[in-house]
Design a protein around this motif. Sequence first.
Motif, mmCIF file in Angstrom:
data_model
loop_
_atom_site.group_PDB
_atom_site.id
_atom_site.type_symbol
_atom_site.label_atom_id
_atom_site.label_comp_id
_atom_site.label_asym_id
_atom_site.label_seq_id
_atom_site.Cartn_x
_atom_site.Cartn_y
_atom_site.Cartn_z
ATOM 1 N N UNK A 16 0.822 -1.211 0.000
ATOM 2 C CA UNK A 16 0.000 0.000 0.000
ATOM 3 C C UNK A 16 0.852 1.254 0.000
ATOM 4 N N UNK A 17 1.943 1.230 0.799
ATOM 5 C CA UNK A 17 2.781 2.416 0.876
ATOM 6 C C UNK A 17 3.473 2.679 -0.453
ATOM 7 N N UNK A 18 4.039 1.615 -1.028
ATOM 8 C CA UNK A 18 4.684 1.785 -2.325
ATOM 9 C C UNK A 18 3.692 2.333 -3.335
ATOM 10 N N UNK A 47 4.284 12.951 6.745
ATOM 11 C CA UNK A 47 4.197 12.188 7.989
ATOM 12 C C UNK A 47 4.369 13.115 9.190
ATOM 13 N N UNK A 48 5.318 14.052 9.088
ATOM 14 C CA UNK A 48 5.548 14.981 10.199
ATOM 15 C C UNK A 48 4.363 15.925 10.387
ATOM 16 N N UNK A 49 3.823 16.432 9.255
ATOM 17 C CA UNK A 49 2.657 17.306 9.367
ATOM 18 C C UNK A 49 1.516 16.521 10.015
ATOM 19 N N UNK A 50 1.341 15.286 9.553
ATOM 20 C CA UNK A 50 0.300 14.438 10.136
ATOM 21 C C UNK A 50 0.490 14.264 11.628
ATOM 22 N N UNK A 51 1.742 14.073 12.019
ATOM 23 C CA UNK A 51 2.065 13.915 13.439
ATOM 24 C C UNK A 51 1.668 15.171 14.217
ATOM 25 N N UNK A 52 1.994 16.336 13.634
ATOM 26 C CA UNK A 52 1.656 17.592 14.296
ATOM 27 C C UNK A 52 0.154 17.785 14.392
ATOM 28 N N UNK A 53 -0.538 17.571 13.265
ATOM 29 C CA UNK A 53 -1.993 17.758 13.235
ATOM 30 C C UNK A 53 -2.659 16.815 14.235
ATOM 31 N N UNK A 54 -2.217 15.548 14.215
ATOM 32 C CA UNK A 54 -2.810 14.560 15.122
ATOM 33 C C UNK A 54 -2.610 14.976 16.574
ATOM 34 N N UNK A 157 -5.337 0.480 6.799
ATOM 35 C CA UNK A 157 -4.335 0.990 5.858
ATOM 36 C C UNK A 157 -4.641 0.559 4.433
ATOM 37 N N UNK A 158 -4.943 -0.731 4.271
ATOM 38 C CA UNK A 158 -5.201 -1.232 2.917
ATOM 39 C C UNK A 158 -6.474 -0.604 2.365
ATOM 40 N N UNK A 159 -7.520 -0.511 3.194
ATOM 41 C CA UNK A 159 -8.788 0.037 2.715
ATOM 42 C C UNK A 159 -8.636 1.510 2.336
ATOM 43 N N UNK A 160 -7.994 2.286 3.200
ATOM 44 C CA UNK A 160 -7.838 3.717 2.908
ATOM 45 C C UNK A 160 -7.006 3.919 1.644
ATOM 46 N N UNK A 161 -5.919 3.146 1.479
ATOM 47 C CA UNK A 161 -5.098 3.347 0.280
ATOM 48 C C UNK A 161 -5.879 3.006 -0.970
ATOM 49 N N UNK A 216 -0.063 8.615 2.694
ATOM 50 C CA UNK A 216 0.854 7.489 2.888
ATOM 51 C C UNK A 216 1.686 7.708 4.142
ATOM 52 N N UNK A 217 2.132 8.956 4.348
ATOM 53 C CA UNK A 217 2.952 9.268 5.513
ATOM 54 C C UNK A 217 2.221 8.993 6.813
ATOM 55 N N UNK A 218 0.940 9.375 6.869
ATOM 56 C CA UNK A 218 0.180 9.157 8.104
ATOM 57 C C UNK A 218 -0.051 7.665 8.327
ATOM 58 N N UNK A 219 -0.418 6.974 7.251
ATOM 59 C CA UNK A 219 -0.640 5.527 7.395
ATOM 60 C C UNK A 219 0.657 4.849 7.829
ATOM 61 N N UNK A 220 1.772 5.318 7.274
ATOM 62 C CA UNK A 220 3.086 4.779 7.637
ATOM 63 C C UNK A 220 3.341 5.016 9.128
ATOM 64 N N UNK A 221 3.017 6.249 9.556
ATOM 65 C CA UNK A 221 3.203 6.580 10.970
ATOM 66 C C UNK A 221 2.354 5.711 11.878
ATOM 67 N N UNK A 222 1.170 5.343 11.389
ATOM 68 C CA UNK A 222 0.306 4.481 12.207
ATOM 69 C C UNK A 222 0.890 3.070 12.285
#
Lengths: 307, 390
Positions: A16-18, A47-54, A157-161, A216-222
């Motif tokens: 999914x990430x790829x 991913x970092x922005x996602x981290x901040x927003x979250x 992750x798979x469903x969202x991607x 992808x960055x947020x899903x990766x972070x999860x």
Amino acid sequence: MTFFFQNVVNALQWGSFYALIALGYSMVYGILMLFNFAHGDIFMVGAYIGCGVATVIITLSSSGVIVLPHWLILVLTILISMFLTSFVGMLVERIGYRPLRDAPRASAAITGLMIGIILETGNLLLLGAQRIKFPSLVHSTTYNIGGVFVTNKKIMIVVVSIGLMLALDQFVRRTKYGMAMRAMAFDYVVVPLMGVPINTIASMTFAIGSALAAAAGILFGIAYPVLDPYMGIIVGWKAFVAAILGGRGSILGATLAGFLMGFIEIFVAMVFPSTLRDLIAYSIILLILVFRPHGFFGEPYSARLRL
Amino acid sequence: MRKLLVLLLSIGLLCLVFTPVSWGGKNVIKIGINAPLTGDIPKVGEGTKYAAEMWLEDINKEGGLKVGDKVYKVELVIEDNESKAESAVKANTKLITEDEVLVIVGPQASKQAIPAGEVANNYKTPMISPWSTNPATTKDRPYVFRGCFLDPFQGPVIANFVTKEFGFKKAAVLYDVASDYPKGLAEFFKKAWEDLHGPGSVVAFESFTTKDADFSSQLTKIIKSGAEFLFTPQYYNEVALIVQQAHELGWNKPIVGSDSWGSAELIKLCGKDCYGLFFSTHYASAGAKGKTKEFIDRYKKKYGYVPDDVAALTWDSLGIVKTAIQNCGKITGNIEKDRQCVRDAMAKIKEYKGITGDMTFTEDGDPIKCAVIVKISDKGEFEFYKSVCP
């Protein structure tokens, strides 16, 4: 048998990430004939922005300012971060690529590498070298389905991607802007002469690609909750391989190739000693490219006017 | 005119480059610190820097370092090696040739300490790595020392501990094949385990490469192999990912680690997943006594967190450096001579009582000291569990 299915689940998540990141490469390459080598780093920024927003939303929610259910926090995080990261993408295009649009392609590729380094080291300066833990947006639950362990994270992750990929496909196929993108991909010398605004389409391409990278960055972070400024490099390279493997500008191609690469990596490690994983996996991909130099769904360059 | 300007500018630049050296004067002792301030293990670099600064504070409080009957000012030159082998080599070369330091402390991880040790040895500059446990760092290098025990010792320590504590017979190993420390330790552990339980008792020996984030296929293989526990000699950032993914794949057996786990960052990144796990290390912060406690309290007060083993080992290594310089007896100002003198003095130290335990040194410049098995408590603290001596 459970061993096999367990690896299928692993590969679906990893692919999914790829696939999500490869879409960004593929769209920019398809429409502007440009390798945006900063894309892996836009994924990192996402991913970092996602981290901040979250973190902000979770703090607001837990301090009682606005109490939100868990799923809404997740959805909001993804949407807001996609929105914010798309501006990063547009900025990169405006500063790094637009002035070089008529320059040799190699110059533009080098620009991408430089922007990538600027994003990495900029992040290093801003946040320091410390690893950052991604806040847990999804409370992990593991399901045991006949010996195969699946977590709710993996399913999500798979469903969202796949959902995002389908949405992109619909956008490109059904909207006017999508049509403009497809036309531009076909020929970007003549199509602007027909009144299609090249700058708008270029910005939009970068915006969409970056938004997908942010998702992808947020899903990766999860899935892998340790963020560092260099996390985008290797994943970015491999997703780039997937984009080429899928064929120039093909959404379906990039998606399939992304998942295929996930499967190849996981299954090579399943059969062979894991030390040889990348060696064997990328030899297989090299072999595929030797027989299909334009990727799965690409067309030969000779069909086009420009190089 | 233009040529003249260029000439003037370059002369100006040259002056800038060379002044710091001439400023150094003869009453200053320079000590180089080669630490990973950025890159993969920044917390290790931070601990090194903080411990070194605290040590310098002590020296300054006494007015300087007394060698023979003369008092010298001590200056630290801290270089970042970005946690990369090639940068560590560059940093060492710079410290030795440009900054002309007397001794180098660092690099910490074996990945950097092995190649950097080569440089120090070639330039005949004494170097002491506080944290590098791979034997290759000091082997056949008379100018290179270390402040910790070695992996050939740590491997059997863990194998014996698990055998006695749990009575397990089948082990799995997951390690980074591209990094000297995990690779070396994984192999030493495998050998020790197979000596105890016979060939084939390491049922899974899986690897990955630095920067990988997904270990699902390796872990799936490990789970299928029927191993009773997992040994993973990785750095703290990878440990968090490995442990969490293993639990998500249904692994609920013990996971055991090595001294690279012992960072203040581990619990922050890993959280509850790491509670109850064991690892071997150099010292345990919870329940420390005497000098060790003094160090921990001071560090905690100053920087806000409990120092990890790297900080403690750096402290000890600097102590050894201090002893060596003082034993040398005289600083002549001829840097080559002084380096030789310090190296000889360091090689002659037979016993040193440090905060990470008492050590005696072998011919190779390696200390013999005890290892500690630490259990991560339910509060996320590193608790002393057992001491294992050679």
